[in-house]
Design an enzyme around this catalytic site. Structure first.
Site, PDB file in Angstrom:
ATOM      1  N   GLY B  51      -4.330 -58.189 -26.456  1.00  0.00           N
ATOM      2  CA  GLY B  51      -4.134 -59.524 -25.898  1.00  0.00           C
ATOM      3  C   GLY B  51      -2.790 -59.502 -25.201  1.00  0.00           C
ATOM      4  O   GLY B  51      -2.431 -58.503 -24.584  1.00  0.00           O
ATOM      5  N   CYS B  83      -3.190 -51.895 -28.686  1.00  0.00           N
ATOM      6  CA  CYS B  83      -2.498 -52.342 -27.477  1.00  0.00           C
ATOM      7  C   CYS B  83      -1.425 -53.383 -27.815  1.00  0.00           C
ATOM      8  O   CYS B  83      -0.413 -53.033 -28.398  1.00  0.00           O
ATOM      9  CB  CYS B  83      -3.506 -52.835 -26.430  1.00  0.00           C
ATOM     10  SG  CYS B  83      -2.767 -52.968 -24.785  1.00  0.00           S
ATOM     11  N   ARG B 116       6.350 -51.084 -23.402  1.00  0.00           N
ATOM     12  CA  ARG B 116       5.275 -51.923 -22.843  1.00  0.00           C
ATOM     13  C   ARG B 116       4.905 -51.454 -21.445  1.00  0.00           C
ATOM     14  O   ARG B 116       5.740 -50.974 -20.696  1.00  0.00           O
ATOM     15  CB  ARG B 116       5.715 -53.389 -22.791  1.00  0.00           C
ATOM     16  CG  ARG B 116       5.909 -54.009 -24.161  1.00  0.00           C
ATOM     17  CD  ARG B 116       6.227 -55.491 -24.030  1.00  0.00           C
ATOM     18  NE  ARG B 116       5.161 -56.193 -23.316  1.00  0.00           N
ATOM     19  CZ  ARG B 116       5.245 -57.462 -22.921  1.00  0.00           C
ATOM     20  NH1 ARG B 116       6.323 -58.147 -23.157  1.00  0.00           N
ATOM     21  NH2 ARG B 116       4.241 -58.016 -22.285  1.00  0.00           N
ATOM     22  N   HIS B 180      -7.988 -49.404 -26.316  1.00  0.00           N
ATOM     23  CA  HIS B 180      -8.830 -50.477 -26.863  1.00  0.00           C
ATOM     24  C   HIS B 180     -10.166 -49.946 -27.386  1.00  0.00           C
ATOM     25  O   HIS B 180     -11.186 -50.058 -26.682  1.00  0.00           O
ATOM     26  CB  HIS B 180      -9.129 -51.507 -25.781  1.00  0.00           C
ATOM     27  CG  HIS B 180      -7.941 -52.298 -25.338  1.00  0.00           C
ATOM     28  ND1 HIS B 180      -7.508 -53.419 -26.001  1.00  0.00           N
ATOM     29  CD2 HIS B 180      -7.092 -52.135 -24.305  1.00  0.00           C
ATOM     30  CE1 HIS B 180      -6.448 -53.919 -25.391  1.00  0.00           C
ATOM     31  NE2 HIS B 180      -6.171 -53.148 -24.358  1.00  0.00           N
ATOM     32  N   GLU B 182     -12.077 -51.363 -29.278  1.00  0.00           N
ATOM     33  CA  GLU B 182     -13.009 -52.496 -29.399  1.00  0.00           C
ATOM     34  C   GLU B 182     -13.747 -52.763 -28.090  1.00  0.00           C
ATOM     35  O   GLU B 182     -14.714 -53.517 -28.075  1.00  0.00           O
ATOM     36  CB  GLU B 182     -12.262 -53.754 -29.873  1.00  0.00           C
ATOM     37  CG  GLU B 182     -11.434 -54.485 -28.828  1.00  0.00           C
ATOM     38  CD  GLU B 182     -10.069 -53.857 -28.568  1.00  0.00           C
ATOM     39  OE1 GLU B 182      -9.837 -52.700 -28.989  1.00  0.00           O
ATOM     40  OE2 GLU B 182      -9.243 -54.520 -27.907  1.00  0.00           O
TER      41      GLU B 182
END
Lengths: 298, 205
Positions: B51, B83, B116, B180, B182
Protein backbone atom coordinates in the site's frame (compact mmCIF):
# COMPACT_ATOMS: atom_id res chain seq x y z
CA UNK A 1 4.52 -16.38 -16.52
CA UNK A 2 6.21 -17.84 -19.60
CA UNK A 3 3.07 -17.87 -21.78
CA UNK A 4 1.94 -14.36 -20.77
CA UNK A 5 2.27 -11.49 -23.25
CA UNK A 6 4.06 -8.21 -22.51
CA UNK A 7 0.59 -6.60 -22.32
CA UNK A 8 -0.48 -9.17 -19.69
CA UNK A 9 2.60 -8.31 -17.66
CA UNK A 10 2.00 -4.57 -18.02
CA UNK A 11 -1.62 -5.11 -16.90
CA UNK A 12 -0.42 -7.12 -13.90
CA UNK A 13 1.89 -4.25 -12.85
CA UNK A 14 -0.68 -1.52 -13.46
CA UNK A 15 -3.71 -3.33 -12.04
CA UNK A 16 -1.57 -4.39 -9.06
CA UNK A 17 -0.40 -0.83 -8.50
CA UNK A 18 -4.03 0.34 -8.47
CA UNK A 19 -4.80 -2.33 -5.82
CA UNK A 20 -2.32 -0.59 -3.49
CA UNK A 21 -4.54 2.49 -3.30
CA UNK A 22 -7.47 0.50 -1.91
CA UNK A 23 -8.96 1.72 1.34
CA UNK A 24 -7.18 4.99 0.70
CA UNK A 25 -7.88 8.60 -0.23
CA UNK A 26 -6.44 10.34 -3.30
CA UNK A 27 -6.45 14.13 -2.90
CA UNK A 28 -6.49 16.92 -5.49
CA UNK A 29 -3.70 19.44 -4.90
CA UNK A 30 -2.68 22.57 -6.79
CA UNK A 31 0.60 23.44 -5.04
CA UNK A 32 3.57 21.60 -3.52
CA UNK A 33 2.44 22.87 -0.09
CA UNK A 34 -0.99 21.31 -0.49
CA UNK A 35 0.69 18.07 -1.63
CA UNK A 36 2.72 18.05 1.61
CA UNK A 37 -0.45 18.59 3.66
CA UNK A 38 -2.15 15.73 1.79
CA UNK A 39 0.80 13.38 2.32
CA UNK A 40 1.04 14.26 6.01
CA UNK A 41 -2.70 13.67 6.39
CA UNK A 42 -2.30 10.13 5.02
CA UNK A 43 -3.30 10.47 1.35
CA UNK A 44 -2.26 7.39 -0.67
CA UNK A 45 -1.63 9.60 -3.73
CA UNK A 46 -2.09 13.18 -4.86
CA UNK A 47 -3.69 14.44 -8.07
CA UNK A 48 -1.70 17.42 -9.35
CA UNK A 49 -3.85 19.99 -11.15
CA UNK A 50 -3.90 23.74 -11.68
CA UNK A 51 -7.38 24.37 -10.38
CA UNK A 52 -9.65 22.19 -8.27
CA UNK A 53 -12.99 21.41 -9.95
CA UNK A 54 -14.85 24.08 -7.93
CA UNK A 55 -12.55 26.76 -9.39
CA UNK A 56 -12.75 25.28 -12.89
CA UNK A 57 -16.52 25.80 -12.61
CA UNK A 58 -16.15 29.40 -11.44
CA UNK A 59 -13.45 30.34 -13.98
CA UNK A 60 -15.02 28.72 -17.02
CA UNK A 61 -13.00 28.62 -20.24
CA UNK A 62 -10.98 25.66 -21.46
CA UNK A 63 -9.44 23.50 -18.69
CA UNK A 64 -6.27 21.67 -19.81
CA UNK A 65 -3.39 19.53 -18.53
CA UNK A 66 -1.38 21.30 -15.82
CA UNK A 67 1.92 23.11 -16.34
CA UNK A 68 4.73 20.49 -16.26
CA UNK A 69 6.71 22.78 -13.93
CA UNK A 70 3.99 22.56 -11.29
CA UNK A 71 3.75 18.78 -11.70
CA UNK A 72 7.53 18.45 -11.27
CA UNK A 73 7.41 20.57 -8.11
CA UNK A 74 4.73 18.31 -6.67
CA UNK A 75 6.66 15.15 -7.64
CA UNK A 76 9.70 16.58 -5.83
CA UNK A 77 7.66 17.55 -2.75
CA UNK A 78 6.24 14.13 -1.82
CA UNK A 79 7.15 10.44 -1.93
CA UNK A 80 3.62 9.10 -2.43
CA UNK A 81 2.50 8.49 -6.06
CA UNK A 82 1.56 11.55 -8.11
CA UNK A 83 -1.35 11.50 -10.54
CA UNK A 84 -2.30 14.16 -13.07
CA UNK A 85 -5.19 14.79 -15.44
CA UNK A 86 -5.40 14.89 -19.23
CA UNK A 87 -8.33 15.92 -21.39
CA UNK A 88 -10.45 13.05 -22.76
CA UNK A 89 -8.82 11.82 -25.97
CA UNK A 90 -5.72 14.03 -25.66
CA UNK A 91 -3.01 11.53 -26.60
CA UNK A 92 -0.19 14.08 -26.52
CA UNK A 93 -0.99 15.44 -23.07
CA UNK A 94 -0.78 11.82 -21.88
CA UNK A 95 2.59 11.33 -23.58
CA UNK A 96 3.88 14.45 -21.84
CA UNK A 97 2.71 13.26 -18.42
CA UNK A 98 4.30 9.85 -18.99
CA UNK A 99 7.57 11.58 -19.95
CA UNK A 100 7.40 13.61 -16.71
CA UNK A 101 7.30 10.37 -14.68
CA UNK A 102 3.75 10.83 -13.39
CA UNK A 103 2.64 7.57 -11.71
CA UNK A 104 -1.00 7.55 -12.88
CA UNK A 105 -2.94 9.51 -15.52
CA UNK A 106 -6.59 10.52 -15.04
CA UNK A 107 -8.32 10.87 -18.42
CA UNK A 108 -10.82 13.25 -16.91
CA UNK A 109 -14.16 14.75 -17.85
CA UNK A 110 -13.38 17.54 -15.36
CA UNK A 111 -11.09 19.04 -17.99
CA UNK A 112 -12.57 20.22 -21.30
CA UNK A 113 -12.69 17.19 -23.65
CA UNK A 114 -10.24 17.25 -26.56
CA UNK A 115 -12.06 14.57 -28.55
CA UNK A 116 -15.85 14.20 -28.76
CA UNK A 117 -15.80 10.62 -30.01
CA UNK A 118 -12.74 8.72 -28.86
CA UNK A 119 -10.86 8.08 -25.64
CA UNK A 120 -7.11 7.40 -25.49
CA UNK A 121 -5.94 3.86 -26.30
CA UNK A 122 -4.39 3.31 -22.92
CA UNK A 123 -2.62 0.07 -23.85
CA UNK A 124 -0.23 2.26 -25.91
CA UNK A 125 1.22 3.57 -22.62
CA UNK A 126 3.31 2.09 -19.82
CA UNK A 127 1.86 4.44 -17.22
CA UNK A 128 -1.52 3.31 -15.83
CA UNK A 129 -4.77 5.25 -16.39
CA UNK A 130 -7.88 5.94 -14.32
CA UNK A 131 -11.11 6.88 -16.11
CA UNK A 132 -14.54 7.96 -14.93
CA UNK A 133 -17.73 5.98 -15.58
CA UNK A 134 -21.43 6.54 -14.91
CA UNK A 135 -22.50 2.97 -15.68
CA UNK A 136 -21.11 -0.51 -16.30
CA UNK A 137 -20.94 -0.26 -20.10
CA UNK A 138 -18.86 2.89 -19.87
CA UNK A 139 -16.61 1.31 -17.21
CA UNK A 140 -15.97 -1.80 -19.33
CA UNK A 141 -15.28 0.25 -22.47
CA UNK A 142 -12.59 2.12 -20.54
CA UNK A 143 -11.11 -1.14 -19.15
CA UNK A 144 -11.20 -2.51 -22.71
CA UNK A 145 -9.07 0.48 -23.78
CA UNK A 146 -6.63 -0.37 -21.00
CA UNK A 147 -7.71 1.63 -17.93
CA UNK A 148 -6.26 0.20 -14.67
CA UNK A 149 -8.75 1.91 -12.37
CA UNK A 150 -12.35 3.15 -12.69
CA UNK A 151 -13.93 5.92 -10.64
CA UNK A 152 -17.42 7.32 -10.48
CA UNK A 153 -17.76 10.67 -12.20
CA UNK A 154 -19.96 12.26 -9.59
CA UNK A 155 -20.52 15.95 -10.19
CA UNK A 156 -17.07 17.31 -9.42
CA UNK A 157 -16.71 20.63 -7.63
CA UNK A 158 -20.25 20.67 -6.23
CA UNK A 159 -19.72 19.21 -2.76
CA UNK A 160 -22.86 17.18 -3.47
CA UNK A 161 -22.35 13.42 -3.29
CA UNK A 162 -25.67 12.41 -4.88
CA UNK A 163 -24.31 11.91 -8.37
CA UNK A 164 -21.41 9.73 -7.16
CA UNK A 165 -23.93 7.62 -5.26
CA UNK A 166 -26.05 7.29 -8.41
CA UNK A 167 -23.04 6.12 -10.47
CA UNK A 168 -21.89 3.67 -7.80
CA UNK A 169 -25.41 2.23 -7.42
CA UNK A 170 -25.75 1.94 -11.19
CA UNK A 171 -22.42 0.14 -11.79
CA UNK A 172 -22.80 -2.21 -8.81
CA UNK A 173 -26.46 -2.90 -9.61
CA UNK A 174 -25.62 -3.72 -13.21
CA UNK A 175 -22.87 -6.10 -12.02
CA UNK A 176 -25.42 -7.93 -9.85
CA UNK A 177 -27.85 -8.06 -12.76
CA UNK A 178 -25.22 -9.66 -15.02
CA UNK A 179 -24.39 -12.24 -12.38
CA UNK A 180 -28.02 -13.31 -12.40
CA UNK A 181 -28.06 -13.92 -16.18
CA UNK A 182 -27.36 -17.38 -17.70
CA UNK A 183 -24.11 -17.63 -19.66
CA UNK A 184 -25.79 -17.94 -23.05
CA UNK A 185 -27.34 -14.47 -22.65
CA UNK A 186 -24.02 -12.66 -22.15
CA UNK A 187 -23.38 -11.78 -25.81
CA UNK A 188 -26.69 -9.94 -25.91
CA UNK A 189 -25.86 -8.29 -22.58
CA UNK A 190 -22.55 -7.14 -24.13
CA UNK A 191 -24.42 -5.73 -27.13
CA UNK A 192 -26.89 -3.87 -24.93
CA UNK A 193 -24.15 -2.46 -22.68
CA UNK A 194 -21.90 -1.69 -25.68
CA UNK A 195 -19.14 -3.41 -23.73
CA UNK A 196 -16.45 -5.96 -24.71
CA UNK A 197 -17.84 -9.52 -24.49
CA UNK A 198 -14.78 -10.95 -22.66
CA UNK A 199 -15.12 -8.31 -19.94
CA UNK A 200 -18.84 -9.01 -19.56
CA UNK A 201 -17.91 -12.67 -19.05
CA UNK A 202 -15.35 -11.63 -16.43
CA UNK A 203 -18.00 -9.66 -14.53
CA UNK A 204 -20.41 -12.60 -14.76
CA UNK A 205 -17.80 -14.97 -13.32
CA UNK A 206 -16.32 -12.76 -10.61
CA UNK A 207 -19.13 -10.37 -9.64
CA UNK A 208 -16.80 -7.37 -9.84
CA UNK A 209 -14.94 -5.17 -12.28
CA UNK A 210 -11.53 -6.47 -13.43
CA UNK A 211 -9.93 -3.34 -11.90
CA UNK A 212 -10.42 -1.35 -8.69
CA UNK A 213 -13.39 0.99 -8.52
CA UNK A 214 -13.11 4.29 -6.64
CA UNK A 215 -15.57 7.04 -5.72
CA UNK A 216 -15.10 10.58 -7.00
CA UNK A 217 -17.11 13.74 -7.38
CA UNK A 218 -18.83 15.65 -4.60
CA UNK A 219 -17.22 13.93 -1.59
CA UNK A 220 -17.04 16.68 1.08
CA UNK A 221 -17.28 15.05 4.53
CA UNK A 222 -15.93 11.94 6.32
CA UNK A 223 -19.48 10.57 6.25
CA UNK A 224 -19.64 11.06 2.46
CA UNK A 225 -16.40 9.09 2.08
CA UNK A 226 -17.60 6.31 4.39
CA UNK A 227 -20.93 6.16 2.51
CA UNK A 228 -19.12 5.44 -0.75
CA UNK A 229 -17.15 2.64 0.95
CA UNK A 230 -20.34 1.19 2.48
CA UNK A 231 -21.86 1.08 -1.01
CA UNK A 232 -18.96 -1.18 -2.04
CA UNK A 233 -16.31 1.00 -3.63
CA UNK A 234 -12.58 0.44 -3.05
CA UNK A 235 -11.44 3.97 -2.12
CA UNK A 236 -12.13 7.66 -2.57
CA UNK A 237 -10.92 10.68 -4.55
CA UNK A 238 -11.44 14.03 -2.84
CA UNK A 239 -11.08 17.27 -4.76
CA UNK A 240 -12.54 20.62 -3.89
CA UNK A 241 -14.01 19.13 -0.67
CA UNK A 242 -10.73 19.51 1.24
CA UNK A 243 -9.00 22.71 0.20
CA UNK A 244 -12.30 24.62 -0.16
CA UNK A 245 -13.22 23.89 3.47
CA UNK A 246 -12.37 25.84 6.62
CA UNK A 247 -9.72 23.50 7.98
CA UNK A 248 -8.16 21.40 5.19
CA UNK A 249 -5.66 19.58 7.44
CA UNK A 250 -8.21 18.32 9.92
CA UNK A 251 -10.76 17.50 7.25
CA UNK A 252 -8.18 15.60 5.17
CA UNK A 253 -7.09 13.56 8.20
CA UNK A 254 -10.71 12.81 9.11
CA UNK A 255 -11.57 11.63 5.59
CA UNK A 256 -8.54 9.29 5.57
CA UNK A 257 -9.70 7.76 8.86
CA UNK A 258 -13.29 7.49 7.61
CA UNK A 259 -12.22 5.34 4.65
CA UNK A 260 -10.39 2.88 6.96
CA UNK A 261 -13.14 2.74 9.60
CA UNK A 262 -16.21 3.05 7.37
CA UNK A 263 -17.81 0.12 9.21
CA UNK A 264 -17.27 1.61 12.67
CA UNK A 265 -19.88 4.30 13.45
CA UNK A 266 -18.25 5.08 16.84
CA UNK A 267 -15.00 6.06 15.12
CA UNK A 268 -16.93 8.00 12.44
CA UNK A 269 -18.87 9.96 15.07
CA UNK A 270 -15.64 10.91 16.81
CA UNK A 271 -13.76 12.03 13.69
CA UNK A 272 -16.69 13.95 12.19
CA UNK A 273 -16.78 16.34 15.15
CA UNK A 274 -15.74 19.99 14.97
CA UNK A 275 -14.11 20.00 11.53
CA UNK A 276 -15.16 23.58 10.71
CA UNK A 277 -17.33 24.48 7.76
CA UNK A 278 -17.22 22.16 4.72
CA UNK A 279 -17.10 23.60 1.21
CA UNK A 280 -20.28 25.53 0.44
CA UNK A 281 -21.53 23.26 -2.31
CA UNK A 282 -23.81 23.59 -5.30
CA UNK A 283 -27.20 21.98 -5.74
CA UNK A 284 -26.85 19.89 -8.90
CA UNK A 285 -30.44 20.70 -9.91
CA UNK A 286 -29.33 24.33 -10.27
CA UNK A 287 -26.69 23.50 -12.87
CA UNK A 288 -27.70 24.20 -16.43
CA UNK A 289 -26.96 21.14 -18.59
CA UNK A 290 -23.86 22.70 -20.20
CA UNK A 291 -22.27 23.04 -16.75
CA UNK A 292 -22.60 19.37 -15.89
CA UNK A 293 -19.26 17.59 -16.11
CA UNK A 294 -20.45 14.03 -15.51
CA UNK A 295 -22.20 13.86 -18.87
CA UNK A 296 -18.87 14.23 -20.70
CA UNK A 297 -17.37 10.97 -22.06
CA UNK A 298 -18.77 8.42 -24.46
CA UNK B 1 -0.83 -29.53 7.08
CA UNK B 2 0.81 -26.16 7.59
CA UNK B 3 -1.63 -23.38 8.30
CA UNK B 4 -4.55 -25.68 9.11
CA UNK B 5 -5.04 -24.12 12.51
CA UNK B 6 -3.20 -20.81 11.98
CA UNK B 7 -4.93 -17.61 12.97
CA UNK B 8 -3.46 -14.83 10.89
CA UNK B 9 -4.19 -11.11 11.09
CA UNK B 10 -3.86 -8.84 8.08
CA UNK B 11 -3.32 -5.14 8.82
CA UNK B 12 -6.31 -3.56 7.05
CA UNK B 13 -5.66 0.16 7.41
CA UNK B 14 -5.21 0.54 3.65
CA UNK B 15 -3.74 -1.33 0.68
CA UNK B 16 -3.83 -4.89 -0.67
CA UNK B 17 -5.12 -6.60 2.47
CA UNK B 18 -7.94 -8.47 0.72
CA UNK B 19 -5.50 -10.18 -1.68
CA UNK B 20 -3.49 -11.53 1.26
CA UNK B 21 -6.66 -12.63 2.96
CA UNK B 22 -7.82 -14.57 -0.09
CA UNK B 23 -4.55 -16.52 -0.47
CA UNK B 24 -4.16 -17.20 3.26
CA UNK B 25 -7.72 -18.51 3.46
CA UNK B 26 -7.15 -20.71 0.41
CA UNK B 27 -4.28 -22.28 2.40
CA UNK B 28 -6.54 -23.00 5.34
CA UNK B 29 -5.70 -20.11 7.69
CA UNK B 30 -8.37 -18.26 9.68
CA UNK B 31 -7.93 -14.57 8.83
CA UNK B 32 -8.80 -11.48 10.89
CA UNK B 33 -8.60 -7.90 9.58
CA UNK B 34 -6.61 -5.76 12.02
CA UNK B 35 -7.62 -2.09 12.35
CA UNK B 36 -7.38 -1.47 16.09
CA UNK B 37 -5.07 -2.89 18.82
CA UNK B 38 -7.78 -5.21 20.17
CA UNK B 39 -7.85 -7.02 16.82
CA UNK B 40 -4.36 -8.47 17.54
CA UNK B 41 -5.58 -10.76 20.32
CA UNK B 42 -5.26 -14.53 19.76
CA UNK B 43 -3.30 -14.30 16.50
CA UNK B 44 -0.35 -16.52 15.48
CA UNK B 45 0.86 -14.27 12.68
CA UNK B 46 0.38 -10.80 11.25
CA UNK B 47 0.75 -9.64 7.64
CA UNK B 48 1.55 -6.00 6.86
CA UNK B 49 0.35 -5.60 3.26
CA UNK B 50 1.48 -3.46 0.36
CA UNK B 51 0.00 0.00 0.00
CA UNK B 52 1.43 3.39 0.88
CA UNK B 53 3.87 3.22 3.79
CA UNK B 54 3.44 6.92 4.74
CA UNK B 55 -0.34 6.44 4.94
CA UNK B 56 -0.04 3.25 6.97
CA UNK B 57 2.59 4.76 9.28
CA UNK B 58 0.31 7.72 9.94
CA UNK B 59 -2.66 5.48 10.73
CA UNK B 60 -0.50 3.24 12.97
CA UNK B 61 0.21 6.38 15.01
CA UNK B 62 -3.40 7.58 15.01
CA UNK B 63 -4.68 4.21 16.26
CA UNK B 64 -1.73 3.60 18.64
CA UNK B 65 -0.77 0.34 16.95
CA UNK B 66 3.05 0.64 16.99
CA UNK B 67 3.59 -0.71 20.51
CA UNK B 68 0.90 -3.43 20.34
CA UNK B 69 2.52 -4.79 17.14
CA UNK B 70 5.99 -4.74 18.75
CA UNK B 71 4.51 -6.49 21.80
CA UNK B 72 2.86 -9.06 19.52
CA UNK B 73 6.27 -9.80 17.98
CA UNK B 74 7.96 -9.95 21.39
CA UNK B 75 5.36 -12.48 22.52
CA UNK B 76 6.32 -14.75 19.62
CA UNK B 77 3.91 -13.65 16.88
CA UNK B 78 5.27 -14.07 13.36
CA UNK B 79 5.19 -10.94 11.17
CA UNK B 80 5.48 -10.60 7.40
CA UNK B 81 5.69 -7.30 5.55
CA UNK B 82 5.23 -6.96 1.77
CA UNK B 83 6.49 -3.82 -0.01
CA UNK B 84 5.07 -0.96 2.09
CA UNK B 85 4.66 -3.46 4.94
CA UNK B 86 8.36 -4.40 4.65
CA UNK B 87 9.26 -0.71 4.91
CA UNK B 88 7.35 -0.56 8.22
CA UNK B 89 9.45 -3.47 9.59
CA UNK B 90 12.94 -2.13 8.96
CA UNK B 91 15.39 -0.62 11.45
CA UNK B 92 15.82 2.49 9.28
CA UNK B 93 13.89 3.98 6.35
CA UNK B 94 15.65 5.94 3.59
CA UNK B 95 13.79 8.03 1.03
CA UNK B 96 11.04 9.16 3.40
CA UNK B 97 9.07 12.35 2.58
CA UNK B 98 11.23 15.48 2.64
CA UNK B 99 8.75 17.36 4.84
CA UNK B 100 9.26 14.78 7.59
CA UNK B 101 12.99 15.61 7.46
CA UNK B 102 13.46 12.43 5.43
CA UNK B 103 12.52 10.40 8.51
CA UNK B 104 9.78 7.84 8.83
CA UNK B 105 8.85 5.86 11.93
CA UNK B 106 9.19 2.10 11.64
CA UNK B 107 8.75 -0.98 13.84
CA UNK B 108 12.47 -1.78 13.88
CA UNK B 109 11.87 -5.54 13.96
CA UNK B 110 14.13 -6.26 10.98
CA UNK B 111 17.81 -5.37 11.36
CA UNK B 112 18.24 -3.78 7.93
CA UNK B 113 17.97 -0.42 6.18
CA UNK B 114 15.19 -0.11 3.63
CA UNK B 115 15.44 2.22 0.63
CA UNK B 116 12.01 3.34 -0.61
CA UNK B 117 11.35 3.26 -4.37
CA UNK B 118 14.76 1.67 -4.92
CA UNK B 119 13.89 0.70 -8.49
CA UNK B 120 12.18 3.98 -9.50
CA UNK B 121 8.65 5.24 -10.14
CA UNK B 122 5.66 3.35 -11.54
CA UNK B 123 6.98 3.29 -15.13
CA UNK B 124 9.99 1.38 -13.74
CA UNK B 125 7.83 -1.27 -12.05
CA UNK B 126 8.49 -4.81 -13.32
CA UNK B 127 7.75 -8.52 -12.98
CA UNK B 128 10.54 -11.09 -12.75
CA UNK B 129 11.12 -14.81 -12.23
CA UNK B 130 12.93 -14.51 -8.90
CA UNK B 131 15.09 -17.31 -7.42
CA UNK B 132 14.19 -17.59 -3.72
CA UNK B 133 16.17 -19.60 -1.16
CA UNK B 134 14.05 -22.53 0.01
CA UNK B 135 11.81 -22.63 -3.09
CA UNK B 136 12.71 -25.18 -5.76
CA UNK B 137 11.59 -23.04 -8.73
CA UNK B 138 11.72 -19.30 -9.37
CA UNK B 139 8.89 -17.19 -7.90
CA UNK B 140 6.83 -14.90 -10.21
CA UNK B 141 7.60 -11.69 -8.33
CA UNK B 142 5.73 -8.42 -8.99
CA UNK B 143 7.76 -5.32 -8.06
CA UNK B 144 5.72 -2.09 -7.85
CA UNK B 145 7.62 1.08 -6.91
CA UNK B 146 9.49 -1.46 -4.84
CA UNK B 147 11.94 -0.89 -1.97
CA UNK B 148 15.21 -2.78 -1.44
CA UNK B 149 17.24 -3.62 1.66
CA UNK B 150 20.83 -2.78 2.60
CA UNK B 151 23.11 -3.23 5.61
CA UNK B 152 21.49 -6.39 7.02
CA UNK B 153 22.65 -7.31 10.51
CA UNK B 154 24.27 -10.69 11.39
CA UNK B 155 20.96 -12.33 12.33
CA UNK B 156 19.34 -11.50 9.01
CA UNK B 157 19.08 -14.07 6.19
CA UNK B 158 18.95 -12.77 2.64
CA UNK B 159 16.54 -15.07 0.82
CA UNK B 160 16.48 -13.33 -2.57
CA UNK B 161 18.28 -10.58 -4.47
CA UNK B 162 17.50 -8.82 -7.75
CA UNK B 163 20.04 -6.83 -9.74
CA UNK B 164 22.39 -6.93 -6.77
CA UNK B 165 19.81 -5.58 -4.31
CA UNK B 166 18.35 -7.63 -1.45
CA UNK B 167 14.58 -8.01 -1.92
CA UNK B 168 13.62 -10.77 0.53
CA UNK B 169 14.91 -11.15 4.08
CA UNK B 170 14.09 -13.08 7.22
CA UNK B 171 15.14 -12.67 10.81
CA UNK B 172 13.77 -15.09 13.42
CA UNK B 173 10.00 -14.95 13.02
CA UNK B 174 10.04 -11.86 10.78
CA UNK B 175 9.77 -12.07 6.99
CA UNK B 176 10.10 -9.16 4.54
CA UNK B 177 9.50 -9.13 0.78
CA UNK B 178 10.02 -6.05 -1.40
CA UNK B 179 7.68 -7.61 -3.98
CA UNK B 180 3.99 -8.59 -3.89
CA UNK B 181 3.32 -12.35 -3.59
CA UNK B 182 -0.36 -11.45 -3.01
CA UNK B 183 -0.64 -10.20 -6.60
CA UNK B 184 0.48 -13.44 -8.23
CA UNK B 185 -1.45 -16.70 -8.20
CA UNK B 186 1.51 -18.56 -6.65
CA UNK B 187 0.86 -19.29 -2.92
CA UNK B 188 4.36 -20.55 -2.03
CA UNK B 189 5.55 -17.50 -0.08
CA UNK B 190 2.28 -17.40 1.86
CA UNK B 191 2.78 -21.11 2.66
CA UNK B 192 6.32 -20.29 3.83
CA UNK B 193 4.94 -17.63 6.20
CA UNK B 194 2.25 -19.95 7.59
CA UNK B 195 4.99 -22.51 8.30
CA UNK B 196 6.97 -19.79 10.10
CA UNK B 197 3.91 -18.85 12.19
CA UNK B 198 3.19 -22.46 13.17
CA UNK B 199 6.84 -23.25 14.00
CA UNK B 200 7.19 -20.15 16.13
CA UNK B 201 4.05 -21.05 17.99
CA UNK B 202 5.22 -24.62 18.68
CA UNK B 203 8.62 -23.35 19.90
CA UNK B 204 6.86 -21.12 22.41
CA UNK B 205 4.41 -23.83 23.48
Amino acid sequence: MSDSTPQDQQNQLNFGFAEMFKGGVIMDVVTADQARIAEAAGATAVMALERVPADIRVDGGVARMSDPKMIKEIIAAVTIPVMAKVRIGHIVEAQILQALGVDFIDESEVLTPADEQFHILKTDFKVPFVCGAKNLGEALRRVGEGASMIRTKGEAGTGNVVEAVRHARTVLGEIRAIQARPTEELMTVARDLQAPYELVRYVHQHGKLPVVNFAAGGVATPADAALMMVLGLDGVFVGSGIFKSDNPERRAQAIVKAVTHFQNADVLAEISEDLGAPMTGINIDDLIPAERLASRGW
Amino acid sequence: MAGKSSRIGVLALQGAFREHRRILESLGAAVTEVRLPADLAELDGLVLPGGESTTMARLLTVYALWQPIRAFHAAGGAIWGTCAGAILLAREVRGAPPQFGGKQESLGLLDAVVQRNAFGRQINSFAAALPVAGLDAAFPAVFIRAPAFTAPGPQVNTLATWEGQAVMLSQGHVLATAFHPELSSDPRVHALFLKMAVETKSEIA
